[in-house]
Design an enzyme around this catalytic site. Structure first.
Site, PDB file in Angstrom:
ATOM      1  NE  ARG A 226      -0.976   0.314   4.831  1.00  0.00           N
ATOM      2  CZ  ARG A 226      -1.769   0.755   5.730  1.00  0.00           C
ATOM      3  NH1 ARG A 226      -3.173   0.381   5.224  1.00  0.00           N
ATOM      4  NH2 ARG A 226      -1.774   1.172   6.804  1.00  0.00           N
ATOM      5  CD  GLU A 364      -3.419   6.900   6.438  1.00  0.00           C
ATOM      6  OE1 GLU A 364      -2.768   6.393   7.060  1.00  0.00           O
ATOM      7  OE2 GLU A 364      -2.954   7.985   5.631  1.00  0.00           O
TER       8      GLU A 364
HETATM    9  P1  AMO Z   1      -0.484  11.535   4.539  1.00  0.00           P
HETATM   10  O1  AMO Z   1       1.009  11.621   4.941  1.00  0.00           O
HETATM   11  O2  AMO Z   1      -1.326  10.887   5.697  1.00  0.00           O
HETATM   12  O3  AMO Z   1      -1.179  13.178   4.858  1.00  0.00           O
HETATM   13  O4  AMO Z   1      -1.048  11.377   3.191  1.00  0.00           O
HETATM   14  C1  AMO Z   1      -2.339  11.712   2.651  1.00  0.00           C
HETATM   15  C2  AMO Z   1      -2.787  10.095   2.010  1.00  0.00           C
HETATM   16  O5  AMO Z   1      -1.914   9.902   0.833  1.00  0.00           O
HETATM   17  C3  AMO Z   1      -1.737   8.539   0.737  1.00  0.00           C
HETATM   18  N1  AMO Z   1      -0.444   8.162   0.991  1.00  0.00           N
HETATM   19  C4  AMO Z   1       0.095   7.288   0.131  1.00  0.00           C
HETATM   20  N2  AMO Z   1      -0.114   6.676  -0.921  1.00  0.00           N
HETATM   21  C5  AMO Z   1       0.672   5.825  -1.436  1.00  0.00           C
HETATM   22  N3  AMO Z   1       1.979   5.649  -1.123  1.00  0.00           N
HETATM   23  C6  AMO Z   1       2.404   6.359   0.053  1.00  0.00           C
HETATM   24  N4  AMO Z   1       3.661   6.173   0.517  1.00  0.00           N
HETATM   25  C7  AMO Z   1       1.551   7.177   0.722  1.00  0.00           C
HETATM   26  N5  AMO Z   1       1.576   8.037   1.798  1.00  0.00           N
HETATM   27  C8  AMO Z   1       0.559   8.482   1.787  1.00  0.00           C
HETATM   28  C9  AMO Z   1      -2.711   7.964   1.702  1.00  0.00           C
HETATM   29  C10 AMO Z   1      -2.791   8.988   2.884  1.00  0.00           C
HETATM   30  O6  AMO Z   1      -3.768   8.758   3.472  1.00  0.00           O
HETATM   31  N6  AMO Z   1      -0.372  16.622   4.358  1.00  0.00           N
HETATM   32  C11 AMO Z   1      -1.257  15.567   4.797  1.00  0.00           C
HETATM   33  C12 AMO Z   1      -2.837  15.555   4.265  1.00  0.00           C
HETATM   34  C13 AMO Z   1      -3.539  16.632   4.891  1.00  0.00           C
HETATM   35  O7  AMO Z   1      -3.531  16.641   6.104  1.00  0.00           O
HETATM   36  O8  AMO Z   1      -4.238  17.499   4.251  1.00  0.00           O
HETATM   37  C14 AMO Z   1      -0.674  14.180   4.322  1.00  0.00           C
HETATM   38  O9  AMO Z   1       0.033  14.163   3.413  1.00  0.00           O
HETATM   39  O10 AMO Z   1      -3.810   7.766   1.100  1.00  0.00           O
END
Ligand code: AMO
Length: 441
Positions: A226, A364
């Protein structure tokens, strides 16, 4: 006034899905050969495909051009459209001529004309473009296109402005070590982890409600099903909110709009995956402290912090499905220590924050929060995270000039696609995934 007229877009062929409108007429169809079945020396059935669907063609006799017609050849088919009850579409093609406009030069790495591609995911990703010739794989990206389209449509209708912010940046936004450092002329820079600071700044700058569809980068060490190094993030930020609940309501409305949009525009694609879309009612909200108690009582799982790991998400997802018959949950009020420095600490419980994650079927899907809008609180929070406010001068500037209370969220487009279609691995929902071990194709 000059008006756009779609009919004037030059189309010299007919989409396969439109063929029922052309019964009795001669048409040209442009696409590829999906499958060939030789019934006898003088009768061959050929299944053609284009971006809109599949149709069976009947070739009678033994025309010269037939020798070049092999699976995956790019072809232009001149044929009479006839009605038939044998086919689900109600039509087939009586082929007069096939012009091969793109030859097949090599053996395929795997078969593309069975119900599923049977090769493993890594091999498929090595040959990603070829997998798109498979109707099921192709439909993943049509659904994703509609997800992004629905997001844009909804935000625009709600008076949000689309913005485009830099992906080469001077600092991280999300904390942690997941930053990609890049050599930037004589100095160094980073790939943006999120448009977080920019969306807040531009919102406060006067656009008031903004959204962005853009890539975000994370140097994720672990290779999970994921996480990716590069992902499409659907971000929003809105000003003048009363509190976290306003943000949750926008999210809830967006999801409702999205599901209706997909039902209207992707019925055929969803059917390929046997998907019944959830109806989005009132999404249950549970605070992390409540979730901790539930996980402890129901599953014997202790949370070390006010945060959820993937097992915690899965279990609480199971619980809300059982208890509320809901695929969705807003997990709210994560530990202040567990969220980034721009997150508003809870006024009634300083140990927690005005933050949330949307959990969809135990995973998530997005994070969001009410943000800190008072400069002194923000500076304190930056220091609380062990950082120096002086390093954030550009971000902090607008907080001295009438920054309203605000909040927003970010959805991972690939995770949403994955969950909607019931896929197993996030890489299936990305055209050219980037992870710990893959930078090509
Ligand atoms: P966060 O770090 O939780 O929040 O990222 C938001 C959403 O992005 C997706 N996501 C990813 N999808 C794929 N690979 C990854 N490595 C990855 N990391 C995160 C997820 C996640 O829920 N700035 C805050 C958002 C905000 O508060 O507006 C943020 O970046 O679906």
């Amino acid at each position: 006034m000059v008006k756009n007229d779609e009919r004037k877009i030059i189309v010299s062929s007919v989409w396969i899905s439109d063929l029922p409108k052309y019964v009795g007429q001669e048409v040209t169809v442009k696409g590829w050969v999906h499958r060939l079945r030789k019934v006898s020396n003088r009768l061959v059935f050929i299944l053609f495909k284009d971006r809109s669907g599949l149709v069976q063609g009947v070739v009678s006799g033994r025309p010269d051009w037939l020798a070049e017609v092999v699976t995956e050849a790019a072809v232009e088919v001149v044929a009479q459209v006839t009605a038939t009850e044998q086919q689900a579409s109600g039509v087939e093609l009586q082929v007069r001529e096939i012009r091969v406009v793109g030859l097949v030069l090599k053996e395929l790495p795997f078969e593309l004309n069975q119900e599923e591609i049977s090769a493993g995911l890594e091999l498929q990703l090595d040959h990603r473009v070829l997998t798109l010739r498979h109707p099921k794989t192709q439909s993943i990206f049509k659904v994703q296109d509609e997800i992004v389209h629905a997001f844009r449509t909804f935000m625009r209708r709600a008076s949000f402005t689309e913005i485009y912010t830099p992906k080469i940046v001077a600092s991280g936004t999300e904390g942690g070590s997941e930053l990609f450092e890049i050599k930037y002329f004589e100095s160094k820079a980073y790939l943006a982890q999120s448009p977080q600071f920019y969306k807040q700044m531009v919102m406060g700058g006067g656009l008031q409600r903004v959204y962005e569809v853009g890539y975000a980068y994370r140097a994720e060490q672990s290779n999970t099903s994921r996480h990716l190094s590069e992902f499409l993030s659907l971000d929003i930020e809105m000003g003048f909110i009363q509190g976290l609940e306003d943000v949750l309501q926008v999210q809830e409305e967006l999801l409702r709009f999205l599901m209706v949009h997909l039902q209207e525009h992707c019925a055929a694609e969803l059917a390929l995956f046997n998907v019944t879309l959830p109806t989005v009612g009132h999404i249950p909200r549970l605070r992390l402290k409540e979730i901790a108690a539930i996980l402890q009582k129901e599953y014997g799982k202790e949370l070390a912090e006010l945060d959820l790991d993937s097992e915690g998400e899965r279990l609480i997802g199971e619980y809300v499905k059982k208890k509320y018959d809901s695929d969705f949950l807003f997990a709210t009020h994560y530990g202040r220590a567990n969220r980034a420095m721009y997150t508003q600490p809870s006024p009634d419980d300083p140990e927690t924050s005005e933050s949330f994650d949307l959990i969809y079927k135990g995973m998530e899907m997005n994070s969001g929060a009410q943000r800190v809008h008072e400069l002194t609180v923000l500076e304190d929070n930056i220091r609380y995270k062990g950082l120096d406010p002086a390093g954030f001068a550009h971000y902090l500037e607008i907080f001295s000039y009438g920054m309203p209370p605000h909040g927003g969220f970010a959805i991972g487009a690939a995770r949403l696609t994955l969950k909607i279609l019931g896929l197993d691995n996030i890489r299936e929902a990305v055209l050219f995934p980037r992870d710990r071990y893959r930078t090509s194709p």
